[in-house]
Structure formats: C-alpha cells, structure tokens
Write an enzyme that holds these catalytic residues in place. Structure first.
Site, PDB file in Angstrom:
ATOM      1  N   GLU A 232       0.842  -1.213   0.000  1.00 58.52           N
ATOM      2  CA  GLU A 232       0.000   0.000   0.000  1.00 58.52           C
ATOM      3  C   GLU A 232       0.870   1.253   0.000  1.00 58.52           C
ATOM      4  O   GLU A 232       0.703   2.146   0.843  1.00 58.52           O
ATOM      5  CB  GLU A 232      -0.997  -0.017   1.169  1.00 58.52           C
ATOM      6  CG  GLU A 232      -1.994  -1.156   1.054  1.00 58.52           C
ATOM      7  CD  GLU A 232      -3.245  -1.026   1.918  1.00 58.52           C
ATOM      8  OE1 GLU A 232      -3.309  -0.126   2.777  1.00 58.52           O
ATOM      9  OE2 GLU A 232      -4.167  -1.833   1.708  1.00 58.52           O
TER      10      GLU A 232
ATOM     11  N   GLU B 231      -5.023  -8.700  -0.299  1.00 61.26           N
ATOM     12  CA  GLU B 231      -5.850  -8.324   0.858  1.00 61.26           C
ATOM     13  C   GLU B 231      -7.283  -8.217   0.381  1.00 61.26           C
ATOM     14  O   GLU B 231      -7.587  -7.413  -0.517  1.00 61.26           O
ATOM     15  CB  GLU B 231      -5.386  -7.000   1.474  1.00 61.26           C
ATOM     16  CG  GLU B 231      -4.092  -7.144   2.240  1.00 61.26           C
ATOM     17  CD  GLU B 231      -3.695  -5.902   3.029  1.00 61.26           C
ATOM     18  OE1 GLU B 231      -4.586  -5.170   3.491  1.00 61.26           O
ATOM     19  OE2 GLU B 231      -2.480  -5.687   3.167  1.00 61.26           O
TER      20      GLU B 231
HETATM   21  O1  AHR Z   1      -5.446  -5.806   6.805  1.00 64.73           O
HETATM   22  C1  AHR Z   1      -5.419  -4.623   7.546  1.00 64.73           C
HETATM   23  C2  AHR Z   1      -4.730  -3.497   6.806  1.00 64.73           C
HETATM   24  O2  AHR Z   1      -5.474  -3.140   5.690  1.00 64.73           O
HETATM   25  C3  AHR Z   1      -3.370  -3.786   6.255  1.00 64.73           C
HETATM   26  O3  AHR Z   1      -2.357  -3.641   7.180  1.00 64.73           O
HETATM   27  C4  AHR Z   1      -3.221  -2.747   5.187  1.00 64.73           C
HETATM   28  O4  AHR Z   1      -2.372  -3.152   4.154  1.00 64.73           O
HETATM   29  C5  AHR Z   1      -4.647  -2.514   4.733  1.00 64.73           C
HETATM   30  O5  AHR Z   1      -4.957  -1.177   4.669  1.00 64.73           O
END
Ligand code: AHR
Length: 487
Positions: free
Chosen positions: A174, A297
């Site tokens: 991210e 994710e």
């Molecule tokens: O999964 C929780 C968070 O969500 C992670 O650390 C991040 O990469 C995303 O914003």
C-alpha cells in the site's frame, strides 16, 4: 422457483492457481501474538511457541501460501529486530495497530517454522516505505543464500544452517497509503530500484510482487504496468467489503439489517468489476498474461466488537461472511487466467478470520468452513458456467480436476426462498456419474459460532441431488454455500 444453468465442459478455462486460496497474517491485534504465537513457556499447548490448536486447524485447511509480516506493518518492520535470542530483541511500538508493544518474539525464523509446520509457502512482504534497499537486499540474502556471506553467517549464528526456500516477495505494501503516500510514478521508480537487489541466490528464484492499486485506482495500475512490467512477476490489488457509508461507520459484524446483508454481498461482488477492469489495463501491456494479479488483501471489514481495542480489528464472523468468501472465491476461479494468488485478511482474530481464539479456546468460523469446502478447486481447471436465471442471488463457479472429478460451487445469498436448480451438463462424457454434496447454511442471517457454542455453523451433507445422464437438479436453501462433486 426453478433456475437453469449450463455447465459447459468444452468451455474449459485456465487452471485455478492453488495460491488463490492463500492467507495473510500481520503483526496486528491478536493475529500473531495470542492467535498464533504464545511462546514456548505458555500454558497453552504449543510447538516451539506456536499454539497447537491453531496449528492443527491451519494445517487441516491446507493453506497454500501465507503472507507476512503486513500490511501496513510491513513498511515499518525492520527484520533485524526480529532475529537472535528472543530476550535480547528490540521492543518497539506498533504505531499502526493499537500503539502496543511489539517485542519482536515472532520474527523470520518463527515465520518460516510456522510455514513449515502448516505446509504453506511463505510470502514475505518487504519494507519500502521506511526501509532501505540494503535492508531489503540483506533480508533476501539472510533467508536464501547458502554460501559464505555476512547474512548467511548471521543466520547460521542464529541457529539456521540451511537457507530457506522463498519464492514470493512483495516490494512494499500500500505504498499509495500507509506505505509512504507515494504517487504511482514515484513508486514505480522505487520499485524498479528496490527489486534490482532482490536477488536470486543459487537455485532460489524469487517471484517479484509490485504494490498495486487500492480498489478502483486504475491510474495506479496504468502507471505501474507502463513503467515497470518487465521488472515484475505480479501486481497486487486490495479490496475490502465494507457495508457502511464510511470508515467511521462500517457496520456491525453480527447486528445488521437485511439491507446491510445485500449491500455487503453487492460490495463483495464488486471484486468482479475490479478484477476485470484492472486485467484489461494489464492486457494492454502484458497481452500474454505473464504478470499475475494478486489480490493479497480482501474480505469483510466491520466495526470492531464492542469493548475491544479499535486498533486490533477483531470482529465476529457470520454466515454473511461465508457468503462473501464463497462469491469472492468464485470470482477468482472465474478469472483464473489473470488472478494468480489471493490472500484473505486475516488468518486469526483479525478482520475476516479463519479462526478466533480466547485464552486457550479456539473456534472455526464460517469462513474457515468455506475455504475447507472450496479446497477441491485448487489446481483444477475452471469450467465455464452459463447462468440462465432471473434469481439475482445466485453465484457459481465450477472446475474439473486431474482425476476428472467436477466440483460445482453454489452461493445462494437470498434471504427468503430456496432455489431449485437444474444444471445442464453440456459435454459431460461420463454416463454413470455420481453426485454428492456439502452445504454450509444457517437459519438466520447473523448466525455465528461462539466460544460457548462453537459448532452452530458447520458443513453438513447436501441431500436431494438428482442426477440423470446430463442433468443435475438440486434445491439450495437461502443463505447457503454448497459444493457438489460429480464423479
Ligand atoms: O489488513 C489490515 C490493513 O489493511 C493492512 O495492514 C493494510 O495493508 C490494509 O490497509
């Protein structure tokens, strides 16, 4: 109402990469600490510090790949803090997640042990946001180099003689947000620079993963593909399912209205549009689809359970989560030509978890059961399923494995009526086939497992499947995920 669908056996698609069923464990809340790592001196039965109940549950799930150490934590993590004798490891603040003390007791050695014990491939996410090129280079050397070098020597001093095998390595996380708030042009250049030093030592071959977009940020994908395609094996995508109107009001995991149920599923289904549109951009620069799309994710993100630390992201998991898992895995199966890995967030006690723990107790969530039921699709070839139905609440995928067995996954996310299905098995060559099935269903939309009652929701056998030569009919109750096996 009767619904028709055609399962087109001559419409075979790409192989479903087993890594689509991957997982993600971050140093966040009670995922690593308490959830996985309890330490060797704990009263909770453990294997070298990793709790046995969770270990067994994850092993049974046959997790193909596990991503670690973050998440946002990855771009604040300095791996040398997590090696050497544990009592001497640096204690730091986990600034991102709850401001708690991170004692670094779970580090590189412990992560590779966990992967070995559950039989998962490790996926290590490196630090671009606050790390250096040298730090990243040395981590890869520490893990994978078998010859004589400063990092290989340090690893041996810490008790690991043989290098580990490591394929999946992420260069930042991210980086458009918590990983440095970068513009895509800047990150693309940094990616090119950092990945240069992510080296292949000996036989070890790294699959390099670049940080991709957040949701519908198509510009990010365009820039990364334009500037860095020859330097990457894959690009990531993150998309969370949040039913509420804002990050401040995401909605409760267990107390929600029928409208929120449908909004949740719709937002999960949005993954299809995201994958399609990002893939179309990728096709422009990579028509042969050599670069994988990795959704590392995904999952539901609700308000934390009342009374828990807001930075720990602890939430319950209902049949609604099971439906989100089912439709999302179906989407990935249907896009198996481009999606090469996906990692649901997160494995234990955080967001859409597989497993929840409380002290020495552990329960399996409905999401766990869906992953367990769906594991039959791993490495199988996706099959085209054409739906011809006016019921908007059904979602399907199908695959055929090497043994010639076919699995149909059916998600029925309607809240009211059962759906009578008739599948036309077009091109199905086996005249005397058998069909059996498993189903996960609930009586009410917020049903979930608790520590007092941990088996409210668990898969049972799906009865009433009728199979004639090339027709299969079955009735699927509302709020259900079912998998039918044809053999
Ligand atoms: O999964 C929780 C968070 O969500 C992670 O650390 C991040 O990469 C995303 O914003």
């Amino acid at each position: 109402m009767r619904h028709k669908a055609i399962v087109q056996f001559d419409g075979e698609k790409a192989q479903i990469n087993r890594n689509i069923h991957g997982h993600f464990a971050e140093h966040l809340g009670r995922c690593i600490y308490e959830g996985i790592w309890v330490g060797e001196d704990s009263d909770i039965p453990n294997t070298k510090g990793i709790r046995n109940d969770v270990l067994q549950a994850l092993k049974d799930l046959e997790i193909p790949v596990l991503r670690w150490p973050g998440g946002c934590f990855a771009d604040e993590y300095h791996w040398k803090d997590g090696i050497g004798p544990r009592e001497g490891r640096k204690r730091m603040v986990n600034t991102h997640w709850g401001g708690v003390v991170e004692n670094n007791h779970f580090g590189t050695h412990e992560f590779f042990l966990l992967c070995e014990l559950i039989g998962a491939e490790p996926y290590v996410n490196g630090n671009v946001g606050s790390g250096t090129v040298q730090e990243m280079q040395e981590w890869v050397e520490y893990i994978t180099f078998d010859g004589e070098s400063p990092m290989a020597g340090l690893r041996r001093e810490n008790g690991q003689d043989q290098s580990w095998s490591l394929t999946y390595f992420g260069v930042g996380n991210e980086n458009w947000g918590c990983g440095g708030n970068m513009r895509p042009e800047y990150y693309a250049d940094l990616y090119r620079q950092f990945q240069t030093y992510v080296r292949n030592y000996g036989e070890n071959k790294i699959y390099k993963i670049a940080c991709g977009p957040n949701g519908d940020n198509y510009h990010w994908t365009e820039v990364l593909m334009r500037e860095a395609t020859p330097f990457m094996d894959a690009l990531t995508l993150h998309h969370y399912t949040i039913p509420g109107p804002s990050w401040q009001e995401k909605g409760s995991a267990t107390r929600f209205t029928e409208d929120e149920w449908y909004t949740t599923i719709e937002r999960a289904l949005y993954m299809d549009e995201l994958v399609t549109k990002h893939s179309t951009i990728m096709d422009k620069y990579d028509p042969e689809k050599k670069v994988g799309l990795i959704v590392d994710e995904w999952g539901t993100w609700f308000d934390v359970e009342p009374g828990t630390n807001p930075g720990f992201l602890y939430q319950q998991n209902t049949i609604r989560d099971a439906l989100v898992a089912g439709v999302t895995l179906n989407i990935f199966h249907n896009h198996s030509d481009r999606v090469q890995m996906a990692n649901i967030a997160q494995t234990v006690n955080v967001l859409q978890a597989m497993v929840l723990t409380e002290g020495d107790q552990m329960l399996l969530t409905p999401t766990y059961h869906v992953f367990d039921m769906y594991k039959v699709h791993k490495d199988a070839t996706a099959i085209h399923v054409q739906e011809n139905t006016d019921n908007k609440h059904l979602h399907l995928s199908a695959s055929k494995n090497q043994a010639g067995e076919v699995h149909l996954s059916i998600c029925h996310y309607g809240l009211e009526e059962a759906a009578e299905f008739e599948f036309e098995l077009r091109g199905w060559e086996k005249a005397a086939a058998h069909a059996t099935g498993t189903i996960l269903t609930a009586d009410s939309m917020n049903e979930h497992n608790t520590f007092e009652n941990p088996e409210v929701l668990k898969p049972t056998s799906l009865d009433g499947i009728n199979l004639t030569k090339d027709k299969l009919s079955v009735t699927i109750p509302p709020m259900s995920v079912a998998v039918i096996k044809l053999h």
